[in-house]
Design an enzyme around this catalytic site. Structure first.
Site, PDB file in Angstrom:
ATOM      1  N   SER A  39      37.358  38.769  39.158  1.00 44.88           N
ATOM      2  CA  SER A  39      37.965  38.567  37.819  1.00 44.88           C
ATOM      3  C   SER A  39      37.728  37.087  37.051  1.00 44.88           C
ATOM      4  O   SER A  39      38.026  36.841  35.992  1.00 44.88           O
ATOM      5  CB  SER A  39      39.667  38.472  38.141  1.00 44.88           C
ATOM      6  OG  SER A  39      40.223  39.529  38.211  1.00 44.88           O
ATOM      7  N   THR A  79      43.537  50.262  54.628  1.00 45.96           N
ATOM      8  CA  THR A  79      43.514  50.614  56.227  1.00 45.96           C
ATOM      9  C   THR A  79      41.716  50.566  56.205  1.00 45.96           C
ATOM     10  O   THR A  79      40.917  50.823  55.316  1.00 45.96           O
ATOM     11  CB  THR A  79      43.826  52.014  56.634  1.00 45.96           C
ATOM     12  OG1 THR A  79      43.164  52.926  56.216  1.00 45.96           O
ATOM     13  CG2 THR A  79      45.303  52.129  56.354  1.00 45.96           C
ATOM     14  N   TYR A  91      49.797  40.387  35.065  1.00 42.00           N
ATOM     15  CA  TYR A  91      48.201  40.559  35.147  1.00 42.00           C
ATOM     16  C   TYR A  91      47.895  42.032  35.309  1.00 42.00           C
ATOM     17  O   TYR A  91      48.389  42.944  35.957  1.00 42.00           O
ATOM     18  CB  TYR A  91      47.893  39.771  36.423  1.00 42.00           C
ATOM     19  CG  TYR A  91      46.374  39.470  36.713  1.00 42.00           C
ATOM     20  CD1 TYR A  91      46.138  38.258  36.165  1.00 42.00           C
ATOM     21  CD2 TYR A  91      45.501  40.496  37.048  1.00 42.00           C
ATOM     22  CE1 TYR A  91      44.664  37.883  36.039  1.00 42.00           C
ATOM     23  CE2 TYR A  91      44.285  40.040  36.994  1.00 42.00           C
ATOM     24  CZ  TYR A  91      43.721  38.960  36.869  1.00 42.00           C
ATOM     25  OH  TYR A  91      42.323  38.328  36.822  1.00 42.00           O
ATOM     26  N   SER A  92      46.962  42.281  34.278  1.00 42.26           N
ATOM     27  CA  SER A  92      46.540  43.603  34.122  1.00 42.26           C
ATOM     28  C   SER A  92      44.988  43.703  34.309  1.00 42.26           C
ATOM     29  O   SER A  92      44.346  43.353  33.083  1.00 42.26           O
ATOM     30  CB  SER A  92      46.986  44.491  32.838  1.00 42.26           C
ATOM     31  OG  SER A  92      46.634  45.501  32.662  1.00 42.26           O
ATOM     32  N   ASN A  93      44.428  44.157  35.100  1.00 47.41           N
ATOM     33  CA  ASN A  93      42.823  44.628  35.221  1.00 47.41           C
ATOM     34  C   ASN A  93      42.491  45.596  34.164  1.00 47.41           C
ATOM     35  O   ASN A  93      41.711  45.775  33.462  1.00 47.41           O
ATOM     36  CB  ASN A  93      42.574  44.913  36.524  1.00 47.41           C
ATOM     37  CG  ASN A  93      42.678  43.879  37.500  1.00 47.41           C
ATOM     38  OD1 ASN A  93      41.792  42.901  37.427  1.00 47.41           O
ATOM     39  ND2 ASN A  93      43.359  44.087  38.343  1.00 47.41           N
ATOM     40  N   GLY A 135      38.903  34.757  40.861  1.00 49.70           N
ATOM     41  CA  GLY A 135      38.973  36.107  41.176  1.00 49.70           C
ATOM     42  C   GLY A 135      38.581  36.413  42.641  1.00 49.70           C
ATOM     43  O   GLY A 135      38.323  35.623  43.410  1.00 49.70           O
TER      44      GLY A 135
END
Length: 404
Positions: free
Chosen positions: A94, A158, A194-196, A338
């Site tokens: 990020s 996982t 927060y928005s990727n 990031g």
């Protein structure tokens, strides 16, 4: 938050410290630097991060007179025990948002785009569904995480998930479509989240405005002019260039898994760089070399982050692709951390661009709120110590360029 502080890691064993000029890095120092020196302070904090249980650490401080102070701690490879390379590559994740924001603001300065343009203006019909409406969301809101758009970025919970899906490829359109199946967190401009996905849309807008791939614009406008020869975009390649520390994550059993080789789902987070190049970028940005004064002022006009993130990074405020953080010695610094695929990076630069520090670690302490706070606290101590320490924010930098 793009896997920002979301995994567990264990520690290696070695520590190296060195100082270098702005040219090539010097060999490891024959003796430890004085604890009161910039290198000694940086080394102490890097060692403390390693002692928490972090596999590998590298950090580079460039002080006010241009000297580079570089330290490494831990190991780059748990299997071989080789030391962390002082100029190792890592995924900046990020931190790349600051690059995308800079390109966007350059386009604003050129009159090709306005911060108050709607997403619909550039990407008609893309942001629709379940209450999402691109006609009501502006470019500024995408850049500042105030659009309300949620994320639905595929991630691994996982080890089986990781092994099965590590090479999966998603296009930006597919990732945006996944987010559009989620109701927004709030009405545009009425909160912070927060928005990727918001930055995926930013990169799509860069492409629509310029007619070129967003990273081509990053390369043309930032990478080549600044001579960032160690910075590249991996795209859908799972590989890392050499040298690099290997990235590790634990999954459900707590066993460390080497996650170095994987396709980064959100390709906007697939920039690879070094502490040298990231320092150069932030120093140029805040030294006034990349943005006109009006656009830099717009970038640094901040709003509070949400309560959840404020617990991890206290006092943080967000501008346009950049965080403002308070300094314990007074004033503030600018930063964008990031993390993805076992790599976590943090950084800081003074408001005049004269002093900067970049940290990269190759594993993650854990996935509980306490783990996040402890690891971020150790990173903060390194960043703040570098910016406030010997010759730091309260000192007058001289013009010399010498070996420390």
């Amino acid at each position: 938050m793009s896997t920002f502080l979301t995994r567990i890691a264990f520690a290696g064993t070695a520590l190296v410290a060195l100082t270098a000029t702005a040219g090539a890095a010097s060999p490891p120092a024959a003796s430890s630097p004085p604890a009161s020196s910039p290198s000694g302070e940086l080394r102490r904090h890097a060692d403390a991060i390693h002692a928490l249980g972090i596999t590998g650490v590298q950090a580079r401080l460039i002080d006010g007179d241009g000297r580079h102070h570089v330290v490494t701690s831990g190991v780059a490879d748990l299997r071989t025990g080789r030391p962390v390379p002082p100029d190792g590559f890592f995924r900046i994740a990020s931190t790349g948002k600051a690059f995308s924001s800079t390109v966007t603001l350059q386009l604003v300065g050129e009159g090709r785009l306005r911060l108050e343009d709607t997403v619909e203006r550039w990407l008609p019909g893309v942001v629709r569904g379940h209450g999402n409406d691109g006609r009501r969301i502006t470019v500024r809101q995408l850049l500042q995480h105030t659009s309300g758009i949620r994320d639905d970025i595929p991630d691994y919970t996982t080890e089986a998930d990781f092994q099965r899906h590590r090479y999966d490829v998603y296009t930006p359109d597919q990732l945006v479509a996944r987010a559009m199946a989620q109701e927004p967190a709030f009405k545009p401009g009425k909160g912070w989240n927060y928005s990727n996905t918001g930055y995926i849309l930013v990169d799509m807008i860069i492409e629509r405005v310029t007619g070129r791939h967003w990273y081509d614009e990053v390369e043309r406008r930032i990478v080549r002019p600044l001579g960032l020869t160690q910075t590249s975009w991996a795209g859908y390649s799972p590989a890392m260039p050499e040298p690099h520390a290997r990235g590790y994550q634990p999954f459900e059993a707590g066993t460390l898994v080497d996650t170095t080789e994987q396709v980064i789902t959100d390709t906007g987070s697939a920039i690879i760089s070094t502490t040298r190049d990231v320092n150069t970028f932030f120093r140029a940005l805040f030294g006034g070399r990349l943005l006109r004064p009006a656009q830099l002022a717009a970038m640094t006009r901040t709003v509070p982050v949400d309560a959840e993130l404020a617990k991890i990074i206290p006092g943080a405020r967000y501008g346009l692709g950049i965080y403002r953080r308070p300094l314990p010695c007074g004033g503030a610094y600018w930063s964008h951390p990031g993390g993805w695929g076992g790599y976590i990076t943090d950084n800081g630069v003074t408001a005049d661009g004269r002093r900067s520090v970049v940290l990269s670690v190759s594993s993650i302490l854990g996935n509980t709120p306490d783990h996040y706070v402890r690891q971020q606290g150790a990173a903060d101590a390194l960043i703040e110590g570098a910016l406030c320490g010997p010759g730091g924010a309260d000192a007058s930098p001289g013009p010399r360029l010498t070996v420390g």
